[in-house]
Write an enzyme that holds these catalytic residues in place. Structure first.
Site, PDB file in Angstrom:
ATOM      1  N   ASN A 262     -15.445  11.577 -14.682  1.00  0.00           N
ATOM      2  CA  ASN A 262     -14.209  11.432 -15.451  1.00  0.00           C
ATOM      3  C   ASN A 262     -13.640  10.068 -15.097  1.00  0.00           C
ATOM      4  OD1 ASN A 262     -11.698  11.549 -16.617  1.00  0.00           O
ATOM      5  ND2 ASN A 262     -10.868  13.098 -15.204  1.00  0.00           N
ATOM      6  N   TRP A 263     -13.894   9.131 -15.979  1.00  0.00           N
ATOM      7  CA  TRP A 263     -13.499   7.746 -15.686  1.00  0.00           C
ATOM      8  C   TRP A 263     -11.985   7.536 -15.762  1.00  0.00           C
ATOM      9  CZ3 TRP A 263     -17.287   3.741 -18.351  1.00  0.00           C
ATOM     10  CH2 TRP A 263     -18.588   3.940 -17.853  1.00  0.00           C
ATOM     11  N   LYS A 264     -11.284   8.473 -16.420  1.00  0.00           N
ATOM     12  CA  LYS A 264      -9.833   8.322 -16.614  1.00  0.00           C
ATOM     13  C   LYS A 264      -9.547   7.002 -17.354  1.00  0.00           C
ATOM     14  CE  LYS A 264      -9.209  11.282 -12.674  1.00  0.00           C
ATOM     15  NZ  LYS A 264      -8.372  11.770 -11.578  1.00  0.00           N
TER      16      LYS A 264
ATOM     17  N   HIS B  87      -6.924  18.547 -18.555  1.00  0.00           N
ATOM     18  CA  HIS B  87      -6.891  17.916 -17.233  1.00  0.00           C
ATOM     19  C   HIS B  87      -5.459  17.930 -16.695  1.00  0.00           C
ATOM     20  CE1 HIS B  87      -7.133  14.956 -14.061  1.00  0.00           C
ATOM     21  NE2 HIS B  87      -8.426  15.224 -14.035  1.00  0.00           N
TER      22      HIS B  87
ATOM     23  N   GLU C  63      -3.772  15.803 -15.237  1.00  0.00           N
ATOM     24  CA  GLU C  63      -2.970  14.605 -15.542  1.00  0.00           C
ATOM     25  C   GLU C  63      -2.369  14.700 -16.944  1.00  0.00           C
ATOM     26  OE1 GLU C  63      -6.001  11.798 -14.476  1.00  0.00           O
ATOM     27  OE2 GLU C  63      -5.758  12.397 -12.386  1.00  0.00           O
TER      28      GLU C  63
ATOM     29  N   GLU D  51      -9.946  22.484 -10.581  1.00  0.00           N
ATOM     30  CA  GLU D  51      -9.458  21.271  -9.935  1.00  0.00           C
ATOM     31  C   GLU D  51      -8.090  21.533  -9.319  1.00  0.00           C
ATOM     32  OE1 GLU D  51     -11.627  17.579 -11.614  1.00  0.00           O
ATOM     33  OE2 GLU D  51      -9.775  17.856 -12.744  1.00  0.00           O
TER      34      GLU D  51
ATOM     35  N   GLY E 222      -7.627  12.855  -6.563  1.00  0.00           N
ATOM     36  CA  GLY E 222      -7.281  11.463  -6.264  1.00  0.00           C
ATOM     37  C   GLY E 222      -6.546  11.285  -4.944  1.00  0.00           C
TER      38      GLY E 222
ATOM     39  N   SER F 255     -11.507  14.934  -5.471  1.00  0.00           N
ATOM     40  CA  SER F 255     -12.012  14.146  -4.343  1.00  0.00           C
ATOM     41  C   SER F 255     -13.426  14.538  -3.931  1.00  0.00           C
ATOM     42  CB  SER F 255     -11.061  14.220  -3.150  1.00  0.00           C
ATOM     43  OG  SER F 255      -9.795  13.688  -3.502  1.00  0.00           O
TER      44      SER F 255
ATOM     45  N   GLY G  43     -13.862  12.102 -10.385  1.00  0.00           N
ATOM     46  CA  GLY G  43     -13.002  10.996 -10.814  1.00  0.00           C
ATOM     47  C   GLY G  43     -13.396   9.706 -10.124  1.00  0.00           C
ATOM     48  N   GLY G  44     -12.702   9.391  -9.057  1.00  0.00           N
ATOM     49  CA  GLY G  44     -12.882   8.124  -8.334  1.00  0.00           C
ATOM     50  C   GLY G  44     -14.332   7.762  -8.053  1.00  0.00           C
TER      51      GLY G  44
HETATM   52  P1  PGA Z   1     -10.998  12.617  -8.206  1.00  0.00           P
HETATM   53  O1  PGA Z   1     -10.613  13.147  -9.688  1.00  0.00           O
HETATM   54  O2  PGA Z   1     -12.465  12.889  -8.015  1.00  0.00           O
HETATM   55  O3  PGA Z   1     -10.644  11.159  -8.219  1.00  0.00           O
HETATM   56  O4  PGA Z   1     -10.153  13.414  -7.251  1.00  0.00           O
HETATM   57  C1  PGA Z   1     -11.179  14.318 -10.191  1.00  0.00           C
HETATM   58  C2  PGA Z   1     -10.583  14.593 -11.551  1.00  0.00           C
HETATM   59  O5  PGA Z   1      -9.385  14.345 -11.734  1.00  0.00           O
HETATM   60  O6  PGA Z   1     -11.278  15.046 -12.484  1.00  0.00           O
END
Ligand code: PGA
Length: 257
Positions: free
Chosen positions: A15-17, A100, A102, A172, A178, A218, A239-240
């Site tokens: 998930n590149w966001k 998600h 966010e 999640e 994050g 994470s 994500g990251g």
């Molecule tokens: P993260 O994000 O791996 O940076 O914690 C995961 C996500 O939000 O899908």
């Protein structure tokens, strides 16, 4: 519930966001392609809308599948700034992340709108990565199960058993996203297993056993191995660590064991 991890295909999704311009996207995908070519799990990259065309053309004839990070619930119309599910599927996009945290946190997404988007995505033939998870406060209040149960039930309302085959659930925990604060593998397994039991009540044991349930929050090259050995953890939403090809590839390798 019996333990049939082997019936489920592991799916590792990035998930590149809101990261990577086209040039950066091209570099990342070019670097990633050879590193994941032998994956024994499904590999998906969910990228910003502006990178979809780039990602689709660069991953042609590879094992990397492309997803979007959201879609609207209407097929078309006066929704300035939005992108519809049929627009994505027409391009050749296969997956879409919906719900998600966010989106829920910053853009007013509710379980009602998540459900509408899920149904629109399924109608357009997309595979959905549906995100659920509790806030830290909710975990501390001991209501994690109530929260993920409610999200799962409302978000999947009106989705039939056949359509469920095109759903992946990503658990999640919001406090782990994050933050570098990963859920322990036992915590992830416990909630993933609980979500599976909720799905079993809605759709039956066999459907629940076949459902891919990812963990996200994470997950990285170091902790992926341990998380992915858990019986209810069928992959990850990353994500990251999906922004660095070697890190993402290491997670893909862990899921390929
Ligand atoms: P993260 O994000 O791996 O940076 O914690 C995961 C996500 O939000 O899908």
């Amino acid at each position: 519930m019996s333990m049939k991890k082997s019936v489920r295909k592991a799916v590792i999704a990035g998930n590149w966001k809101m990261n990577k311009n086209r040039k950066e996207a091209k570099a990342l995908i070019d670097e990633l392609k050879p590193l994941v070519a032998d994956a024994k799990c499904d590999v998906v990259i969910c990228v910003p809308y502006t990178n979809l065309e780039t990602a689709l053309s660069l991953t042609e004839n590879t094992n990397i599948k492309v997803g979007a990070e959201n879609c609207h619930w209407a097929e078309s119309g006066a929704f300035t700034g939005e992108i519809s599910a049929p627009m994505l599927s027409e391009m050749g996009v296969e997956y879409v992340i919906i719900g998600h945290s966010e989106r829920r946190q910053y853009f007013g997404e509710t379980d009602i709108t998540v459900n509408k988007r899920v149904r629109a995505a399924l109608n357009a033939g997309l595979k959905v990565i549906l995100c659920v998870g509790e806030l830290l406060e909710q975990r501390e209040q001991g209501i994690t199960e109530e929260i993920v149960s409610m999200q799962t039930k409302i978000d999947l309302a009106g989705v039939n058993a056949e359509e469920l085959k095109n759903i992946i659930i990503a658990y999640e925990p919001v406090w782990a996203i994050g933050t570098g604060k990963t859920a322990t593998s036992d915590q992830a397994d416990e909630v993933n297993g609980y979500i599976r039991s909720v799905v079993a009540k809605l759709y039956g044991e066999a459907a629940a056993e076949a459902l891919t349930i990812q963990y996200g929050g994470s997950m990285n090259a170091k902790n992926a191995d341990e998380l992915l050995t858990k019986v209810h953890v069928d992959g990850g939403l990353i994500g990251g660590a999906s922004l660095k090809a070697p890190d993402f590839a290491a997670i893909v390798s862990a899921a390929s064991k």
